[in-house]
Design an enzyme around this catalytic site. Structure first.
Site, short mmCIF file in Angstrom:
data_model
loop_
_atom_site.label_atom_id
_atom_site.label_comp_id
_atom_site.label_asym_id
_atom_site.label_seq_id
_atom_site.Cartn_x
_atom_site.Cartn_y
_atom_site.Cartn_z
N ASN A 146 0.88 -1.18 0.00
CA ASN A 146 0.00 0.00 0.00
C ASN A 146 0.91 1.22 0.00
O ASN A 146 1.46 1.59 1.03
CB ASN A 146 -0.90 -0.04 1.25
CG ASN A 146 -1.72 1.23 1.39
OD1 ASN A 146 -1.81 2.04 0.46
ND2 ASN A 146 -2.33 1.41 2.56
N SER A 169 2.70 -2.12 10.49
CA SER A 169 4.14 -2.23 10.78
C SER A 169 4.69 -3.62 10.53
O SER A 169 5.62 -4.06 11.21
CB SER A 169 4.45 -1.76 12.21
OG SER A 169 4.13 -0.39 12.34
N LYS A 218 0.19 4.21 -0.30
CA LYS A 218 -0.46 5.40 0.29
C LYS A 218 -0.19 6.62 -0.62
O LYS A 218 -0.04 6.44 -1.82
CB LYS A 218 0.00 5.63 1.73
CG LYS A 218 -0.16 4.36 2.58
CD LYS A 218 -0.09 4.62 4.05
CE LYS A 218 -0.24 3.29 4.79
NZ LYS A 218 -0.38 3.45 6.22
N HIS A 278 -9.85 1.49 4.50
CA HIS A 278 -8.60 1.65 5.27
C HIS A 278 -8.87 2.60 6.44
O HIS A 278 -9.63 3.55 6.30
CB HIS A 278 -7.49 2.18 4.37
CG HIS A 278 -6.14 2.12 5.01
ND1 HIS A 278 -5.73 3.04 5.95
CD2 HIS A 278 -5.12 1.23 4.88
CE1 HIS A 278 -4.51 2.71 6.36
NE2 HIS A 278 -4.12 1.63 5.73
N GLU A 338 -7.25 4.93 7.60
CA GLU A 338 -6.96 6.34 7.32
C GLU A 338 -8.15 7.00 6.62
O GLU A 338 -8.42 8.18 6.78
CB GLU A 338 -5.67 6.46 6.48
CG GLU A 338 -4.44 6.18 7.36
CD GLU A 338 -3.25 5.61 6.62
OE1 GLU A 338 -3.21 5.64 5.38
OE2 GLU A 338 -2.33 5.11 7.31
N GLU A 382 -6.06 -4.72 10.47
CA GLU A 382 -5.02 -3.71 10.69
C GLU A 382 -5.33 -2.94 11.97
O GLU A 382 -6.12 -1.98 11.94
CB GLU A 382 -4.99 -2.71 9.52
CG GLU A 382 -4.62 -3.33 8.19
CD GLU A 382 -3.97 -2.31 7.27
OE1 GLU A 382 -2.83 -2.55 6.84
OE2 GLU A 382 -4.58 -1.26 7.02
N GLY A 424 1.93 2.26 10.83
CA GLY A 424 2.94 3.31 10.69
C GLY A 424 3.61 3.70 11.99
O GLY A 424 4.30 4.71 12.06
P1 PGA Z 1 2.36 0.26 7.72
O1 PGA Z 1 0.96 0.53 7.00
O2 PGA Z 1 2.90 -1.05 7.21
O3 PGA Z 1 3.22 1.42 7.35
O4 PGA Z 1 2.08 0.19 9.20
C1 PGA Z 1 0.06 -0.53 6.74
C2 PGA Z 1 -1.20 0.03 6.14
O5 PGA Z 1 -1.64 1.10 6.54
O6 PGA Z 1 -1.81 -0.59 5.24
#
Ligand code: PGA
Length: 262
Positions: free
Chosen positions: A9, A219, A11, A104, A106, A175, A181
């Site tokens: 992803n 992460s 982003k 997601h 976010e 998640e 993140g």
């Molecule tokens: P990350 O993000 O691996 O940077 O924690 C995962 C995601 O948001 O899909």
């Protein structure tokens, strides 16, 4: 046996130049592993909308790039029409998109997407032949309040309710919001427990819940991937930060292809 799936992803990151370098490195790595007869898993990269054409053109140019699929990071809940800024599932299909991340955290947080919005997006994706990767996950406050299962099951039940037996065609990504993140990962057993609960929920709704891939995200990196991916109900990863670094992404892919050996 479910074949593992590793999804990058990106982003809101990248540029034409950076993407090209990343795609070359990832395609070279996957191609080299295949040429060496190493075990494989399914791989996709979810690029920002403007770069989907770049990923598709890259695939057309490079035979090895056919070893990964194209994904999007969102899809409209509407079919077409006066929805400025939205991108429809049919448009994504035009660009060879195979997967779309839906719901997601976010987007739930910054775009106020509700469980119902997410369920509608799943419906649109499925109708266009795109596999939605439905994200669910609890916040730190919710985990500390012992609400993890309640939250993720509520998020998934909206999708099941609207889509019925078709949910056998989705993928799910667990998640935990507190792990995204942050460098903080769920313990493999912690994640496995949630994955098992989600599979049980799917099992109560559809016949072949054992076919649905449930990815872990938050992460996941080159160091912790193998242990997470060795859990019986963790069928792959949704990778943010580590998907932007080809060597790390390739290590996660290798761990998914052969979790016990990595
Ligand atoms: P990350 O993000 O691996 O940077 O924690 C995962 C995601 O948001 O899909």
């Amino acid at each position: 046996m479910r074949r593992k799936l590793v999804v990058g992803n990106w982003k809101m990151n990248g540029s034409l130049q950076d993407n090209e370098a990343l795609l070359v490195a990832v395609a070279d790595g996957i191609g080299a592993a295949a040429a060496a007869g190493k075990p494989a898993c399914d791989v996709a990269v979810c690029a920002p909308f403007p770069y989907l054409a770049q990923v598709r053109d890259f695939q057309a140019r490079r035979a090895a790039a056919a070893l990964f699929d194209i994904g999007a990071q969102d899809v409209s809940q509407h079919e077409n029409g006066a929805f400025t800024g939205d991108v429809s599932a049919a448009m994504l299909r035009d660009f060879g998109v195979r997967y779309a991340i839906v719901g997601h955290s976010e987007r739930r947080q910054h775009q106020a997407e509700s469980d119902v919005n997410v369920a509608l997006k799943v419906k649109r994706a499925l109708a266009a032949g795109i596999t939605p990767i439905v994200c669910v996950g609890e916040s730190l406050r919710e985990r500390e309040a012992g609400m993890t299962e309640f939250i993720v099951k509520r998020q998934l039940s909206a999708v099941i309710h609207l889509n019925g037996p078709c949910v056998s065609e989705i993928a799910v990504a667990y998640e935990p919001v507190w792990a995204i993140g942050t460098g903080q990962t769920a313990m493999p057993q912690q994640a496995q427990a949630v994955h098992a609960a989600l599979r049980a929920q799917l099992g109560a709704a559809i016949d072949r819940a054992d076919r649905v891939r449930i990815l872990y995200g938050g992460s996941m990196n080159a160091a912790n991937a193998a242990e997470l991916l060795a859990q019986p109900d963790i069928d792959g990863g949704l990778i943010g930060g580590a998907a932007l670094k080809a060597p790390d992404f390739l290590k996660i892919i290798a761990a998914a292809a052969c979790p016990k050996a990595a």
